[in-house]
Design a protein around this motif. Structure first.
Motif, PDB file in Angstrom:
ATOM      1  N   LYS A 128       0.864  -1.177   0.000  1.00 44.92           N
ATOM      2  CA  LYS A 128       0.000   0.000   0.000  1.00 44.92           C
ATOM      3  C   LYS A 128       0.895   1.219   0.000  1.00 44.92           C
ATOM      4  CE  LYS A 128      -3.750   2.266   2.463  1.00 44.92           C
ATOM      5  NZ  LYS A 128      -4.658   2.180   3.617  1.00 44.92           N
ATOM      6  N   LYS A 129       0.769   2.007  -1.046  1.00 49.18           N
ATOM      7  CA  LYS A 129       1.554   3.228  -1.196  1.00 49.18           C
ATOM      8  C   LYS A 129       3.056   2.980  -1.032  1.00 49.18           C
ATOM      9  CE  LYS A 129      -2.157   6.344  -0.103  1.00 49.18           C
ATOM     10  NZ  LYS A 129      -2.596   7.532   0.565  1.00 49.18           N
ATOM     11  N   ASP A 149       1.430  -6.127   6.439  1.00 48.37           N
ATOM     12  CA  ASP A 149       1.474  -7.420   7.131  1.00 48.37           C
ATOM     13  C   ASP A 149       0.334  -8.313   6.640  1.00 48.37           C
ATOM     14  OD1 ASP A 149       2.009  -9.465   8.906  1.00 48.37           O
ATOM     15  OD2 ASP A 149       1.077  -8.452  10.616  1.00 48.37           O
ATOM     16  N   LEU A 150       0.627  -9.584   6.413  1.00 46.23           N
ATOM     17  CA  LEU A 150      -0.366 -10.519   5.925  1.00 46.23           C
ATOM     18  C   LEU A 150      -1.080 -11.286   7.043  1.00 46.23           C
ATOM     19  CD1 LEU A 150       1.373 -12.054   2.789  1.00 46.23           C
ATOM     20  CD2 LEU A 150      -0.629 -10.597   2.854  1.00 46.23           C
TER      21      LEU A 150
END
Length: 59
Positions: free
Chosen positions: A33-34, A39-40
């Motif tokens: 993101k950006k 984190d998954l």
């Protein structure tokens, strides 16, 4: 409405995308993101609710 709030100009969006294409992450699954990795960590209950909702919406 969402795109108006979260969208960004193409000129600003493409450099991080092309950087990832030129130098892909080493891990098999990543989220970004950006320009920063996310984190998954997955909440199993949220994942289950999402799967159930998708089954209802797209039978």
């Amino acid at each position: 409405m969402t795109s108006a709030v979260f969208a960004q100009p193409v000129a600003k969006a493409w450099p991080p995308i092309t950087a990832l294409i030129d130098q892909p992450p080493t891990s098999p699954v990543t989220t970004w993101k950006k320009g920063k990795p996310i984190d998954l960590a997955v909440d199993r209950n949220e994942a289950r609710r999402l799967a159930e909702t998708i089954r209802i919406l797209a039978p």
